[in-house]
Motif scaffolding. Structure first.
Motif, PDB file in Angstrom:
ATOM      1  N   GLU A  16       0.845  -1.201   0.000  1.00  0.00           N
ATOM      2  CA  GLU A  16       0.000   0.000   0.000  1.00  0.00           C
ATOM      3  C   GLU A  16       0.875   1.244   0.000  1.00  0.00           C
ATOM      4  OE1 GLU A  16      -2.184  -0.486   3.604  1.00  0.00           O
ATOM      5  OE2 GLU A  16      -3.337  -2.201   2.869  1.00  0.00           O
ATOM      6  N   ASN A  17       0.290   2.349  -0.435  1.00  0.00           N
ATOM      7  CA  ASN A  17       0.984   3.655  -0.409  1.00  0.00           C
ATOM      8  C   ASN A  17       2.385   3.597  -0.999  1.00  0.00           C
ATOM      9  OD1 ASN A  17      -1.200   4.718   0.930  1.00  0.00           O
ATOM     10  ND2 ASN A  17      -0.334   4.331   2.953  1.00  0.00           N
ATOM     11  N   LEU A  18       2.483   3.068  -2.183  1.00  0.00           N
ATOM     12  CA  LEU A  18       3.802   2.955  -2.814  1.00  0.00           C
ATOM     13  C   LEU A  18       4.260   4.324  -3.301  1.00  0.00           C
ATOM     14  CD1 LEU A  18       3.079  -0.280  -4.835  1.00  0.00           C
ATOM     15  CD2 LEU A  18       4.718  -0.071  -2.957  1.00  0.00           C
ATOM     16  N   THR A  19       5.439   4.711  -2.887  1.00  0.00           N
ATOM     17  CA  THR A  19       5.996   5.980  -3.363  1.00  0.00           C
ATOM     18  C   THR A  19       7.312   5.718  -4.057  1.00  0.00           C
ATOM     19  OG1 THR A  19       4.965   7.215  -1.558  1.00  0.00           O
ATOM     20  CG2 THR A  19       6.808   8.268  -2.672  1.00  0.00           C
ATOM     21  N   LEU A  20       7.412   6.234  -5.272  1.00  0.00           N
ATOM     22  CA  LEU A  20       8.669   6.168  -6.010  1.00  0.00           C
ATOM     23  C   LEU A  20       9.287   7.549  -5.968  1.00  0.00           C
ATOM     24  CD1 LEU A  20       7.734   4.303  -9.333  1.00  0.00           C
ATOM     25  CD2 LEU A  20       9.025   3.396  -7.405  1.00  0.00           C
ATOM     26  N   SER A  21      10.557   7.637  -5.555  1.00  0.00           N
ATOM     27  CA  SER A  21      11.222   8.924  -5.687  1.00  0.00           C
ATOM     28  C   SER A  21      12.561   8.701  -6.384  1.00  0.00           C
ATOM     29  CB  SER A  21      11.393   9.619  -4.331  1.00  0.00           C
ATOM     30  OG  SER A  21      12.254   8.884  -3.511  1.00  0.00           O
ATOM     31  N   VAL A  22      12.957   9.691  -7.139  1.00  0.00           N
ATOM     32  CA  VAL A  22      14.151   9.555  -7.963  1.00  0.00           C
ATOM     33  C   VAL A  22      15.234  10.480  -7.440  1.00  0.00           C
ATOM     34  CG1 VAL A  22      15.087   9.790 -10.285  1.00  0.00           C
ATOM     35  CG2 VAL A  22      12.762   8.948  -9.963  1.00  0.00           C
ATOM     36  N   ARG A  23      16.416   9.931  -7.250  1.00  0.00           N
ATOM     37  CA  ARG A  23      17.573  10.720  -6.854  1.00  0.00           C
ATOM     38  C   ARG A  23      18.573  10.702  -7.994  1.00  0.00           C
ATOM     39  NH1 ARG A  23      17.805   9.843  -0.651  1.00  0.00           N
ATOM     40  NH2 ARG A  23      15.600   9.719  -0.325  1.00  0.00           N
ATOM     41  N   PRO A  24      18.542  11.737  -8.818  1.00  0.00           N
ATOM     42  CA  PRO A  24      19.531  11.775  -9.892  1.00  0.00           C
ATOM     43  C   PRO A  24      20.918  11.997  -9.303  1.00  0.00           C
ATOM     44  CG  PRO A  24      18.235  13.791  -9.878  1.00  0.00           C
ATOM     45  CD  PRO A  24      17.667  12.898  -8.804  1.00  0.00           C
TER      46      PRO A  24
ATOM     47  N   VAL B 142      18.608  18.262  -3.283  1.00  0.00           N
ATOM     48  CA  VAL B 142      17.485  19.163  -3.529  1.00  0.00           C
ATOM     49  C   VAL B 142      16.396  18.854  -2.502  1.00  0.00           C
ATOM     50  CG1 VAL B 142      17.968  19.459  -5.971  1.00  0.00           C
ATOM     51  CG2 VAL B 142      16.493  17.591  -5.244  1.00  0.00           C
ATOM     52  N   ALA B 143      15.655  19.877  -2.130  1.00  0.00           N
ATOM     53  CA  ALA B 143      14.655  19.722  -1.065  1.00  0.00           C
ATOM     54  C   ALA B 143      13.539  18.777  -1.502  1.00  0.00           C
ATOM     55  CB  ALA B 143      14.086  21.076  -0.688  1.00  0.00           C
ATOM     56  N   GLN B 144      13.081  18.946  -2.698  1.00  0.00           N
ATOM     57  CA  GLN B 144      11.931  18.169  -3.151  1.00  0.00           C
ATOM     58  C   GLN B 144      12.314  17.303  -4.344  1.00  0.00           C
ATOM     59  OE1 GLN B 144       8.933  17.939  -1.458  1.00  0.00           O
ATOM     60  NE2 GLN B 144       8.756  16.241  -2.885  1.00  0.00           N
TER      61      GLN B 144
END
Ligand SMILES: [Zn+2]
Length: 287
Positions: A235-243, A251-253
């Protein structure tokens, strides 16, 4: 030194193609929820009469059950191997897994690059992949709200229940009762996976992970799965990318996207892959 000024490689030196540059990382977080009781085995409590022979694995500091990253990763790998129909050829203790074995003589691994499993989940350290393992799976601990809920229940053991099962003697048909310790249905564990991009085509390989989550939801985690335990849902899967530049200048966001379910993530495949490529700064680069 050779003509280009490089030091000669010794017999033990790793081949040059083992160099790996981090291009960026994808972080996947979410909840693993036990839909049925979950049993991920720890060490048995000894042979004393009355000792529980099937305890769950616990964090020694908090005494709370958790899902070891190795259990989760192993299950995701095994399901990925099976949907691809890969031969399991590598023995680790008592289980066989699939490994694209390299050639120790010339340090090559011709099948590795196109294997949907090995670049993502890794190969044993003495083999010759072209890059290190992409996927890291962290241990998943109970969420704070789950800890509070389980503490409020009057359970047989801290944060877990005892389920009685009957093993049927195949000759006499006598039922032999046995105890199984399980984390109760409803418990939620916070999971985190980090996937490293070493080359542009790793963005596409990430889909092996997404698909494995769906396979796991229709399978089970831990043991006693064929008897009902271990059904889980993400549940609540979040993908975030860190280049890559993020590690020098955070970066903050970070770019991120959230999905209610694995199915919602799978349904957006092409869109998600294009977004990942863009967010990692790899758009337009050849896979
Ligand atoms: Zn392979």
């Amino acid at each position: 030194m050779d003509s280009e000024g490089r030091a000669p490689t010794s017999a033990t030196a790793r081949p040059a193609n083992r160099n790996a540059t981090i291009l960026g990382r994808i972080r996947l977080t979410g909840i693993v929820r036990a839909i049925t009781g979950l049993r991920i085995g720890g060490a048995a409590g000894g042979l004393a009469i009355g000792a529980l022979d099937n305890p769950v694995v616990r964090d020694p500091l908090t005494n709370q059950p958790y899902v070891p990253g190795s259990s989760l990763k192993g299950k995701l790998r095994s399901l990925s191997e099976r949907i691809e129909g890969l031969t399991t050829n590598w023995r680790i203790n008592n289980v066989y897994i699939h490994v694209c074995a390299g050639d120790r003589q010339d340090g090559r691994n011709p099948t590795y690059d196109n294997c949907p499993v090995c670049p993502v989940f890794g190969v044993p350290g003495d083999q010759y992949p072209s890059a290190p393992t992409r996927l890291v799976v962290r241990d998943a601990f109970l969420t704070e709200s789950s800890v509070r809920e389980l503490e409020a229940l009057r359970l047989d053991l801290p944060y877990s229940e005892i389920k009685w099962e009957a093993a049927i003697d195949r000759v006499t048909s006598a039922a032999v009762p046995r105890q199984v310790e399980r984390v109760p249905a409803g418990a939620a564990f916070a999971c985190e996976m980090v996937y490293t991009l070493y080359e542009p085509r790793d963005v596409d390989r990430f889909w092996t992970v997404a698909r494995a989550l769906a396979l796991l939801e229709d399978d089970y985690l831990g043991s006693y799965g064929s008897r009902g335990s271990g059904k889980v849902r993400f549940e609540n899967l979040t993908l975030s990318v860190r280049p890559r530049p993020h590690y020098d200048q955070p970066v903050a966001q970070l770019p991120q996207r959230t999905f209610d379910s694995v199915d919602a993530l799978l349904a957006a495949r092409d869109d998600v892959l294009a977004w990942l490529r863009e967010a990692a700064g790899l758009a337009g680069q050849a896979g």
